[in-house]
Design a protein around this motif. Structure first.
Motif, PDB file in Angstrom:
ATOM      1  N   PRO A  38      16.158  19.090  -3.308  1.00 45.45           N
ATOM      2  CA  PRO A  38      15.260  18.894  -2.161  1.00 45.45           C
ATOM      3  C   PRO A  38      15.813  19.498  -0.863  1.00 45.45           C
ATOM      4  CG  PRO A  38      15.393  16.879  -3.449  1.00 45.45           C
ATOM      5  CD  PRO A  38      16.395  17.828  -4.040  1.00 45.45           C
ATOM      6  N   ARG A  39      17.137  19.426  -0.666  1.00 46.37           N
ATOM      7  CA  ARG A  39      17.730  19.994   0.556  1.00 46.37           C
ATOM      8  C   ARG A  39      17.471  21.499   0.621  1.00 46.37           C
ATOM      9  NH1 ARG A  39      22.164  19.581   4.389  1.00 46.37           N
ATOM     10  NH2 ARG A  39      22.024  17.352   4.123  1.00 46.37           N
ATOM     11  N   VAL A  40      17.673  22.172  -0.489  1.00 42.98           N
ATOM     12  CA  VAL A  40      17.459  23.630  -0.526  1.00 42.98           C
ATOM     13  C   VAL A  40      15.993  23.958  -0.227  1.00 42.98           C
ATOM     14  CG1 VAL A  40      17.485  25.671  -2.016  1.00 42.98           C
ATOM     15  CG2 VAL A  40      19.360  24.042  -2.147  1.00 42.98           C
ATOM     16  N   GLN A  41      15.091  23.220  -0.868  1.00 42.37           N
ATOM     17  CA  GLN A  41      13.661  23.495  -0.679  1.00 42.37           C
ATOM     18  C   GLN A  41      13.216  23.322   0.763  1.00 42.37           C
ATOM     19  OE1 GLN A  41      12.841  25.262  -3.739  1.00 42.37           O
ATOM     20  NE2 GLN A  41      11.010  24.668  -2.638  1.00 42.37           N
ATOM     21  N   LEU A 214      21.817  14.793   0.307  1.00 46.68           N
ATOM     22  CA  LEU A 214      22.881  15.771   0.060  1.00 46.68           C
ATOM     23  C   LEU A 214      22.699  16.437  -1.303  1.00 46.68           C
ATOM     24  CD1 LEU A 214      25.998  13.731   1.281  1.00 46.68           C
ATOM     25  CD2 LEU A 214      24.620  15.390   2.565  1.00 46.68           C
ATOM     26  N   CYS A 215      23.090  17.692  -1.393  1.00 49.75           N
ATOM     27  CA  CYS A 215      23.113  18.364  -2.697  1.00 49.75           C
ATOM     28  C   CYS A 215      24.259  17.770  -3.511  1.00 49.75           C
ATOM     29  CB  CYS A 215      23.362  19.865  -2.536  1.00 49.75           C
ATOM     30  SG  CYS A 215      21.934  20.777  -1.937  1.00 49.75           S
ATOM     31  N   THR A 216      24.049  17.603  -4.792  1.00 50.75           N
ATOM     32  CA  THR A 216      25.101  17.069  -5.665  1.00 50.75           C
ATOM     33  C   THR A 216      26.066  18.209  -6.053  1.00 50.75           C
ATOM     34  OG1 THR A 216      23.877  17.584  -7.663  1.00 50.75           O
ATOM     35  CG2 THR A 216      23.472  15.417  -6.660  1.00 50.75           C
ATOM     36  N   ASP A 219      24.203  20.514  -8.175  1.00 49.54           N
ATOM     37  CA  ASP A 219      23.307  21.372  -7.375  1.00 49.54           C
ATOM     38  C   ASP A 219      24.086  22.540  -6.761  1.00 49.54           C
ATOM     39  OD1 ASP A 219      21.155  19.625  -7.694  1.00 49.54           O
ATOM     40  OD2 ASP A 219      21.572  18.533  -5.839  1.00 49.54           O
ATOM     41  N   ARG A 220      25.351  22.234  -6.377  1.00 50.14           N
ATOM     42  CA  ARG A 220      26.123  23.236  -5.629  1.00 50.14           C
ATOM     43  C   ARG A 220      26.984  24.115  -6.546  1.00 50.14           C
ATOM     44  NH1 ARG A 220      29.556  21.049  -1.399  1.00 50.14           N
ATOM     45  NH2 ARG A 220      30.302  19.678  -3.026  1.00 50.14           N
ATOM     46  N   TRP A 221      26.828  23.934  -7.862  1.00 46.40           N
ATOM     47  CA  TRP A 221      27.581  24.697  -8.858  1.00 46.40           C
ATOM     48  C   TRP A 221      29.085  24.608  -8.579  1.00 46.40           C
ATOM     49  CZ3 TRP A 221      24.377  29.870  -8.149  1.00 46.40           C
ATOM     50  CH2 TRP A 221      23.033  29.611  -8.458  1.00 46.40           C
ATOM     51  N   ARG A 268      27.539  27.938  -5.221  1.00 45.07           N
ATOM     52  CA  ARG A 268      26.194  28.210  -4.685  1.00 45.07           C
ATOM     53  C   ARG A 268      26.217  28.241  -3.153  1.00 45.07           C
ATOM     54  NH1 ARG A 268      21.017  24.820  -6.813  1.00 45.07           N
ATOM     55  NH2 ARG A 268      19.435  26.408  -6.559  1.00 45.07           N
ATOM     56  N   CYS A 269      27.082  27.408  -2.544  1.00 45.85           N
ATOM     57  CA  CYS A 269      27.175  27.375  -1.077  1.00 45.85           C
ATOM     58  C   CYS A 269      27.987  28.578  -0.570  1.00 45.85           C
ATOM     59  CB  CYS A 269      27.879  26.116  -0.588  1.00 45.85           C
ATOM     60  SG  CYS A 269      27.341  24.582  -1.342  1.00 45.85           S
ATOM     61  N   THR A 270      29.185  28.773  -1.134  1.00 40.45           N
ATOM     62  CA  THR A 270      30.059  29.826  -0.611  1.00 40.45           C
ATOM     63  C   THR A 270      29.455  31.222  -0.825  1.00 40.45           C
ATOM     64  OG1 THR A 270      31.293  29.738  -2.674  1.00 40.45           O
ATOM     65  CG2 THR A 270      32.218  28.522  -0.830  1.00 40.45           C
ATOM     66  N   TYR A 273      24.028  31.475  -2.559  1.00 39.77           N
ATOM     67  CA  TYR A 273      23.012  31.707  -3.583  1.00 39.77           C
ATOM     68  C   TYR A 273      21.759  30.872  -3.332  1.00 39.77           C
ATOM     69  CZ  TYR A 273      26.526  34.364  -6.064  1.00 39.77           C
ATOM     70  OH  TYR A 273      27.455  35.314  -6.381  1.00 39.77           O
ATOM     71  N   CYS A 274      21.885  29.808  -2.497  1.00 33.32           N
ATOM     72  CA  CYS A 274      20.695  29.012  -2.160  1.00 33.32           C
ATOM     73  C   CYS A 274      19.902  29.700  -1.046  1.00 33.32           C
ATOM     74  CB  CYS A 274      21.100  27.603  -1.728  1.00 33.32           C
ATOM     75  SG  CYS A 274      22.125  27.595  -0.260  1.00 33.32           S
ATOM     76  N   GLY A 275      20.551  30.623  -0.327  1.00 35.90           N
ATOM     77  CA  GLY A 275      19.878  31.375   0.744  1.00 35.90           C
ATOM     78  C   GLY A 275      19.835  30.662   2.084  1.00 35.90           C
ATOM     79  N   VAL A 276      20.300  29.389   2.128  1.00 29.46           N
ATOM     80  CA  VAL A 276      20.169  28.630   3.380  1.00 29.46           C
ATOM     81  C   VAL A 276      21.507  28.066   3.870  1.00 29.46           C
ATOM     82  CG1 VAL A 276      17.736  28.023   3.119  1.00 29.46           C
ATOM     83  CG2 VAL A 276      19.460  26.602   2.004  1.00 29.46           C
ATOM     84  N   ALA A 277      22.617  28.621   3.356  1.00 26.55           N
ATOM     85  CA  ALA A 277      23.939  28.086   3.717  1.00 26.55           C
ATOM     86  C   ALA A 277      24.157  28.115   5.232  1.00 26.55           C
ATOM     87  CB  ALA A 277      25.030  28.883   2.998  1.00 26.55           C
ATOM     88  N   ALA A 278      23.570  29.110   5.918  1.00 25.58           N
ATOM     89  CA  ALA A 278      23.778  29.251   7.368  1.00 25.58           C
ATOM     90  C   ALA A 278      23.208  28.071   8.159  1.00 25.58           C
ATOM     91  CB  ALA A 278      23.123  30.546   7.853  1.00 25.58           C
ATOM     92  N   TRP A 279      22.244  27.351   7.583  1.00 25.46           N
ATOM     93  CA  TRP A 279      21.588  26.246   8.305  1.00 25.46           C
ATOM     94  C   TRP A 279      21.915  24.884   7.702  1.00 25.46           C
ATOM     95  CZ3 TRP A 279      18.881  30.641   6.584  1.00 25.46           C
ATOM     96  CH2 TRP A 279      18.576  31.563   7.577  1.00 25.46           C
ATOM     97  N   CYS A 280      22.862  24.867   6.771  1.00 24.84           N
ATOM     98  CA  CYS A 280      23.099  23.625   6.026  1.00 24.84           C
ATOM     99  C   CYS A 280      24.228  22.797   6.651  1.00 24.84           C
ATOM    100  CB  CYS A 280      23.440  23.966   4.571  1.00 24.84           C
ATOM    101  SG  CYS A 280      23.848  22.508   3.626  1.00 24.84           S
ATOM    102  N   SER A 281      23.883  21.592   7.134  1.00 20.84           N
ATOM    103  CA  SER A 281      24.892  20.735   7.778  1.00 20.84           C
ATOM    104  C   SER A 281      25.921  20.236   6.763  1.00 20.84           C
ATOM    105  CB  SER A 281      24.204  19.543   8.448  1.00 20.84           C
ATOM    106  OG  SER A 281      23.434  18.849   7.487  1.00 20.84           O
ATOM    107  N   GLN A 282      25.491  20.052   5.511  1.00 22.04           N
ATOM    108  CA  GLN A 282      26.431  19.575   4.485  1.00 22.04           C
ATOM    109  C   GLN A 282      27.540  20.600   4.249  1.00 22.04           C
ATOM    110  OE1 GLN A 282      24.525  18.779   0.708  1.00 22.04           O
ATOM    111  NE2 GLN A 282      26.419  18.198  -0.308  1.00 22.04           N
ATOM    112  N   PHE A 283      27.151  21.845   4.126  1.00 18.19           N
ATOM    113  CA  PHE A 283      28.141  22.903   3.882  1.00 18.19           C
ATOM    114  C   PHE A 283      29.020  23.115   5.119  1.00 18.19           C
ATOM    115  CE2 PHE A 283      28.876  27.690   3.376  1.00 18.19           C
ATOM    116  CZ  PHE A 283      29.987  27.505   2.583  1.00 18.19           C
TER     117      PHE A 283
HETATM  118  S1  SF4 Z   1      24.688  25.420   1.208  1.00 20.24           S
HETATM  119 FE1  SF4 Z   1      23.746  23.400   1.480  1.00 20.24          FE
HETATM  120  S2  SF4 Z   1      21.680  23.612   0.682  1.00 20.24           S
HETATM  121 FE2  SF4 Z   1      22.863  25.323  -0.116  1.00 20.24          FE
HETATM  122  S3  SF4 Z   1      23.595  24.570  -2.125  1.00 20.24           S
HETATM  123 FE3  SF4 Z   1      25.201  24.178  -0.585  1.00 20.24          FE
HETATM  124  S4  SF4 Z   1      24.874  22.073   0.057  1.00 20.24           S
HETATM  125 FE4  SF4 Z   1      22.963  22.758  -0.957  1.00 20.24          FE
END
Ligand code: SF4
Length: 293
Positions: A38-41, A214-216, A219-221, A268-270, A273-283
Protein backbone atom coordinates in the motif's frame (compact mmCIF):
# COMPACT_ATOMS: atom_id res chain seq x y z
CA UNK A 1 5.24 9.42 -15.15
CA UNK A 2 7.94 11.20 -17.18
CA UNK A 3 9.82 9.01 -19.67
CA UNK A 4 13.38 10.13 -20.47
CA UNK A 5 15.73 9.09 -23.26
CA UNK A 6 19.23 9.51 -21.78
CA UNK A 7 20.98 7.09 -24.12
CA UNK A 8 19.60 8.33 -27.43
CA UNK A 9 17.31 5.42 -28.26
CA UNK A 10 15.56 5.84 -31.66
CA UNK A 11 12.46 8.07 -31.54
CA UNK A 12 9.96 5.28 -32.40
CA UNK A 13 11.23 3.22 -29.44
CA UNK A 14 10.98 6.25 -27.19
CA UNK A 15 7.43 6.93 -28.44
CA UNK A 16 6.55 3.30 -27.78
CA UNK A 17 7.90 3.53 -24.22
CA UNK A 18 5.92 6.71 -23.63
CA UNK A 19 2.61 5.03 -24.44
CA UNK A 20 0.76 3.73 -21.45
CA UNK A 21 -0.17 0.13 -22.15
CA UNK A 22 -1.25 -0.53 -18.61
CA UNK A 23 -4.98 -0.36 -18.02
CA UNK A 24 -7.07 -1.81 -15.26
CA UNK A 25 -10.26 -1.06 -17.18
CA UNK A 26 -13.13 0.45 -15.19
CA UNK A 27 -11.95 -1.01 -11.90
CA UNK A 28 -11.04 0.43 -8.51
CA UNK A 29 -8.06 -1.89 -8.20
CA UNK A 30 -6.27 -4.39 -10.37
CA UNK A 31 -4.93 -7.64 -8.93
CA UNK A 32 -1.40 -6.30 -9.51
CA UNK A 33 -2.23 -3.25 -7.39
CA UNK A 34 -3.70 -5.11 -4.44
CA UNK A 35 -0.73 -7.46 -4.15
CA UNK A 36 1.75 -4.58 -4.17
CA UNK A 37 2.54 -2.75 -0.89
CA UNK A 38 0.00 0.00 0.00
CA UNK A 39 2.85 2.45 0.74
CA UNK A 40 4.28 2.00 -2.76
CA UNK A 41 0.87 2.41 -4.40
CA UNK A 42 -0.07 5.58 -2.53
CA UNK A 43 3.34 7.23 -3.10
CA UNK A 44 3.23 6.32 -6.80
CA UNK A 45 -0.21 7.89 -7.10
CA UNK A 46 0.86 11.03 -5.25
CA UNK A 47 4.12 11.55 -7.15
CA UNK A 48 3.11 10.19 -10.53
CA UNK A 49 3.94 13.46 -12.32
CA UNK A 50 7.43 13.66 -10.83
CA UNK A 51 8.47 10.01 -11.26
CA UNK A 52 11.05 9.59 -14.02
CA UNK A 53 11.97 6.44 -15.87
CA UNK A 54 14.46 6.12 -18.68
CA UNK A 55 13.54 4.20 -21.81
CA UNK A 56 16.70 2.08 -21.30
CA UNK A 57 15.26 0.76 -18.02
CA UNK A 58 12.00 -0.21 -19.69
CA UNK A 59 13.29 -2.76 -22.18
CA UNK A 60 11.80 -5.82 -20.51
CA UNK A 61 8.49 -4.21 -19.64
CA UNK A 62 8.19 -3.16 -23.32
CA UNK A 63 9.03 -6.72 -24.37
CA UNK A 64 6.28 -7.90 -22.02
CA UNK A 65 3.78 -5.53 -23.69
CA UNK A 66 4.95 -6.68 -27.14
CA UNK A 67 4.48 -10.31 -26.15
CA UNK A 68 0.93 -9.63 -25.02
CA UNK A 69 0.10 -7.96 -28.35
CA UNK A 70 1.57 -10.91 -30.27
CA UNK A 71 -0.19 -13.45 -28.02
CA UNK A 72 -3.53 -11.72 -28.63
CA UNK A 73 -3.09 -12.26 -32.37
CA UNK A 74 -2.49 -15.97 -32.02
CA UNK A 75 -5.90 -17.65 -31.92
CA UNK A 76 -5.83 -21.36 -31.10
CA UNK A 77 -8.97 -23.47 -30.50
CA UNK A 78 -9.75 -24.01 -26.83
CA UNK A 79 -7.53 -21.11 -25.75
CA UNK A 80 -8.53 -17.61 -24.61
CA UNK A 81 -5.83 -14.95 -24.75
CA UNK A 82 -5.73 -11.73 -22.75
CA UNK A 83 -9.09 -11.78 -21.03
CA UNK A 84 -9.81 -9.13 -18.40
CA UNK A 85 -12.28 -10.17 -15.70
CA UNK A 86 -14.10 -7.87 -13.27
CA UNK A 87 -15.53 -8.71 -9.87
CA UNK A 88 -17.41 -6.52 -7.39
CA UNK A 89 -16.22 -7.37 -3.90
CA UNK A 90 -16.44 -5.46 -0.60
CA UNK A 91 -17.70 -2.33 -2.35
CA UNK A 92 -14.89 -2.09 -4.90
CA UNK A 93 -14.44 -3.39 -8.43
CA UNK A 94 -11.42 -5.68 -8.83
CA UNK A 95 -10.00 -6.55 -12.23
CA UNK A 96 -7.40 -8.95 -13.51
CA UNK A 97 -6.07 -9.64 -17.01
CA UNK A 98 -5.24 -13.28 -17.60
CA UNK A 99 -2.65 -13.96 -20.30
CA UNK A 100 -3.91 -17.36 -21.39
CA UNK A 101 -6.69 -19.77 -20.44
CA UNK A 102 -6.86 -23.28 -21.86
CA UNK A 103 -10.48 -24.44 -21.58
CA UNK A 104 -11.63 -28.06 -21.46
CA UNK A 105 -15.31 -28.43 -20.56
CA UNK A 106 -15.72 -26.44 -17.38
CA UNK A 107 -12.05 -26.80 -16.46
CA UNK A 108 -9.50 -24.04 -17.00
CA UNK A 109 -5.70 -24.14 -17.06
CA UNK A 110 -4.21 -20.69 -16.46
CA UNK A 111 -0.89 -19.66 -18.02
CA UNK A 112 0.90 -16.39 -17.37
CA UNK A 113 3.95 -15.24 -19.35
CA UNK A 114 6.82 -13.74 -17.37
CA UNK A 115 10.22 -12.50 -18.46
CA UNK A 116 12.66 -13.35 -15.69
CA UNK A 117 16.31 -14.13 -14.99
CA UNK A 118 17.78 -17.60 -14.49
CA UNK A 119 18.87 -16.57 -11.01
CA UNK A 120 15.47 -15.36 -9.84
CA UNK A 121 13.80 -18.51 -11.16
CA UNK A 122 15.60 -20.46 -8.42
CA UNK A 123 13.66 -18.70 -5.65
CA UNK A 124 10.00 -19.31 -4.92
CA UNK A 125 8.29 -16.08 -5.93
CA UNK A 126 5.54 -15.27 -3.46
CA UNK A 127 4.01 -12.55 -5.64
CA UNK A 128 3.56 -15.02 -8.52
CA UNK A 129 1.61 -17.32 -6.20
CA UNK A 130 -0.54 -14.45 -4.94
CA UNK A 131 -1.26 -12.96 -8.37
CA UNK A 132 -2.09 -16.25 -10.07
CA UNK A 133 -4.34 -17.45 -7.24
CA UNK A 134 -6.25 -14.16 -7.43
CA UNK A 135 -6.76 -14.86 -11.16
CA UNK A 136 -7.96 -18.38 -10.36
CA UNK A 137 -10.45 -16.86 -7.91
CA UNK A 138 -11.71 -14.44 -10.59
CA UNK A 139 -12.20 -17.31 -13.07
CA UNK A 140 -14.08 -19.29 -10.44
CA UNK A 141 -16.33 -16.43 -9.30
CA UNK A 142 -16.91 -14.61 -12.61
CA UNK A 143 -17.09 -17.53 -15.04
CA UNK A 144 -18.24 -20.25 -12.64
CA UNK A 145 -15.46 -22.55 -13.86
CA UNK A 146 -12.93 -24.64 -11.97
CA UNK A 147 -9.25 -23.89 -12.31
CA UNK A 148 -7.40 -27.18 -12.79
CA UNK A 149 -3.84 -25.85 -12.98
CA UNK A 150 -1.82 -22.65 -12.88
CA UNK A 151 1.49 -22.36 -14.68
CA UNK A 152 3.98 -19.58 -15.29
CA UNK A 153 5.60 -19.67 -18.72
CA UNK A 154 8.96 -18.25 -17.66
CA UNK A 155 10.98 -16.69 -20.50
CA UNK A 156 14.56 -16.55 -19.28
CA UNK A 157 16.17 -13.40 -20.65
CA UNK A 158 19.77 -14.22 -19.63
CA UNK A 159 19.66 -17.95 -20.44
CA UNK A 160 23.07 -19.43 -21.25
CA UNK A 161 23.53 -22.59 -23.31
CA UNK A 162 26.96 -23.06 -21.74
CA UNK A 163 25.62 -22.92 -18.15
CA UNK A 164 22.88 -25.38 -19.09
CA UNK A 165 25.49 -27.80 -20.44
CA UNK A 166 27.68 -27.78 -17.31
CA UNK A 167 25.09 -27.40 -14.52
CA UNK A 168 22.23 -29.91 -14.29
CA UNK A 169 20.42 -27.63 -11.79
CA UNK A 170 20.42 -24.73 -14.30
CA UNK A 171 17.26 -24.33 -16.47
CA UNK A 172 17.80 -26.58 -19.46
CA UNK A 173 15.95 -24.34 -21.92
CA UNK A 174 15.10 -20.60 -22.13
CA UNK A 175 11.40 -21.43 -21.68
CA UNK A 176 10.40 -23.09 -18.42
CA UNK A 177 6.90 -24.00 -17.24
CA UNK A 178 6.61 -23.38 -13.50
CA UNK A 179 3.71 -24.97 -11.60
CA UNK A 180 1.97 -22.77 -9.04
CA UNK A 181 0.01 -24.51 -6.24
CA UNK A 182 -3.70 -23.66 -6.18
CA UNK A 183 -4.99 -22.30 -2.87
CA UNK A 184 -8.38 -23.21 -1.40
CA UNK A 185 -10.95 -20.68 -2.65
CA UNK A 186 -11.82 -19.46 0.87
CA UNK A 187 -8.11 -18.82 1.54
CA UNK A 188 -7.82 -16.75 -1.65
CA UNK A 189 -11.02 -14.87 -0.87
CA UNK A 190 -9.70 -13.91 2.57
CA UNK A 191 -6.38 -12.88 1.03
CA UNK A 192 -8.16 -10.61 -1.50
CA UNK A 193 -10.41 -9.06 1.16
CA UNK A 194 -7.43 -8.40 3.47
CA UNK A 195 -5.43 -6.75 0.67
CA UNK A 196 -8.36 -4.55 -0.40
CA UNK A 197 -8.83 -3.47 3.22
CA UNK A 198 -5.09 -2.72 3.61
CA UNK A 199 -5.20 -0.47 0.54
CA UNK A 200 -8.42 1.20 1.65
CA UNK A 201 -6.95 2.00 5.06
CA UNK A 202 -3.74 3.32 3.51
CA UNK A 203 -5.79 5.64 1.30
CA UNK A 204 -7.66 7.04 4.31
CA UNK A 205 -4.44 7.55 6.29
CA UNK A 206 -2.79 9.24 3.34
CA UNK A 207 -5.77 11.54 2.73
CA UNK A 208 -5.59 12.60 6.38
CA UNK A 209 -1.86 13.25 6.09
CA UNK A 210 -0.98 10.41 8.49
CA UNK A 211 2.00 8.07 8.18
CA UNK A 212 1.45 5.29 5.64
CA UNK A 213 1.71 1.65 6.73
CA UNK A 214 5.33 0.53 6.64
CA UNK A 215 6.61 -1.79 3.92
CA UNK A 216 7.56 -5.19 5.33
CA UNK A 217 10.98 -6.82 4.85
CA UNK A 218 9.43 -9.00 2.19
CA UNK A 219 7.93 -5.92 0.43
CA UNK A 220 11.39 -4.34 0.47
CA UNK A 221 13.18 -7.49 -0.81
CA UNK A 222 15.48 -7.44 2.21
CA UNK A 223 18.56 -9.54 1.68
CA UNK A 224 19.95 -10.70 5.02
CA UNK A 225 23.62 -10.40 6.02
CA UNK A 226 25.85 -13.02 4.38
CA UNK A 227 29.37 -14.25 5.05
CA UNK A 228 31.55 -15.09 2.06
CA UNK A 229 34.55 -17.40 2.26
CA UNK A 230 37.18 -15.90 -0.04
CA UNK A 231 40.41 -17.45 -1.23
CA UNK A 232 43.70 -15.54 -1.81
CA UNK A 233 44.08 -14.72 -5.51
CA UNK A 234 40.44 -15.45 -6.37
CA UNK A 235 37.84 -12.73 -7.00
CA UNK A 236 34.65 -14.72 -6.44
CA UNK A 237 33.63 -16.37 -3.17
CA UNK A 238 34.38 -20.04 -2.58
CA UNK A 239 31.04 -20.24 -0.77
CA UNK A 240 28.56 -17.83 0.77
CA UNK A 241 26.86 -18.64 4.09
CA UNK A 242 23.90 -17.26 6.03
CA UNK A 243 25.82 -17.48 9.32
CA UNK A 244 29.30 -16.36 10.34
CA UNK A 245 29.89 -19.64 12.22
CA UNK A 246 29.46 -21.77 9.09
CA UNK A 247 31.78 -19.48 7.11
CA UNK A 248 34.45 -19.60 9.85
CA UNK A 249 34.24 -23.38 10.03
CA UNK A 250 35.04 -23.66 6.31
CA UNK A 251 37.72 -20.93 6.49
CA UNK A 252 39.60 -22.93 9.13
CA UNK A 253 40.12 -25.80 6.66
CA UNK A 254 42.52 -23.83 4.44
CA UNK A 255 45.06 -21.11 5.40
CA UNK A 256 44.32 -19.32 2.10
CA UNK A 257 40.66 -18.84 3.08
CA UNK A 258 39.29 -15.77 4.86
CA UNK A 259 35.80 -14.60 5.80
CA UNK A 260 34.25 -11.37 4.46
CA UNK A 261 30.94 -10.04 5.81
CA UNK A 262 28.44 -8.87 3.19
CA UNK A 263 25.89 -6.51 4.73
CA UNK A 264 22.26 -7.16 3.86
CA UNK A 265 20.10 -4.44 2.37
CA UNK A 266 16.53 -3.66 1.29
CA UNK A 267 17.21 -4.09 -2.43
CA UNK A 268 13.88 -2.66 -3.61
CA UNK A 269 14.56 0.59 -1.69
CA UNK A 270 18.28 0.99 -2.40
CA UNK A 271 17.83 0.23 -6.11
CA UNK A 272 14.64 2.34 -6.23
CA UNK A 273 12.82 -0.56 -7.86
CA UNK A 274 9.58 0.76 -6.28
CA UNK A 275 10.16 4.09 -8.09
CA UNK A 276 9.27 6.19 -5.04
CA UNK A 277 12.34 5.87 -2.78
CA UNK A 278 12.97 9.64 -3.10
CA UNK A 279 9.67 10.41 -1.30
CA UNK A 280 9.62 7.55 1.18
CA UNK A 281 9.92 8.54 4.87
CA UNK A 282 10.52 4.91 5.88
CA UNK A 283 13.57 4.59 3.66
CA UNK A 284 14.81 8.07 4.56
CA UNK A 285 14.63 7.29 8.27
CA UNK A 286 16.47 4.02 7.75
CA UNK A 287 19.24 5.79 5.87
CA UNK A 288 19.54 8.42 8.62
CA UNK A 289 19.77 5.70 11.27
CA UNK A 290 22.43 3.86 9.26
CA UNK A 291 24.60 6.98 8.87
CA UNK A 292 24.21 7.77 12.62
CA UNK A 293 25.56 4.28 13.56
S1 SF4 B 1 11.58 2.89 -0.65
FE1 SF4 B 1 9.81 2.98 0.72
S2 SF4 B 1 8.05 2.55 -0.57
FE2 SF4 B 1 9.85 1.85 -1.67
S3 SF4 B 1 10.02 -0.33 -1.11
FE3 SF4 B 1 11.33 0.87 0.28
S4 SF4 B 1 10.08 1.21 2.09
FE4 SF4 B 1 8.67 0.62 0.42
Amino acid sequence: MKITNKHGAPEPLFALASRDYYSKGKATYSVTEIISPPRVQRLREEHNEAIEQDVSDMLWSMMGSALHVVAERSQVDGHISEERLFLDIDGVRLSGAIDLQRVEGDLVDIVDYKFTSAWSLRADKEDWHQQQNCYAYLVHRVKGMKVRSIKICALIRDWSRREAAIKPSYPQSPIQMVHIPIWEMDVTEKFIRDRIEAHRQAKVLHDWGDELPLCTDSDRWVRGDKWAVMKDGRKTAVRVFDTEEEAKALAETDPKFNVVERKGEPVRCTGNYCGVAAWCSQFKKEQENASAD
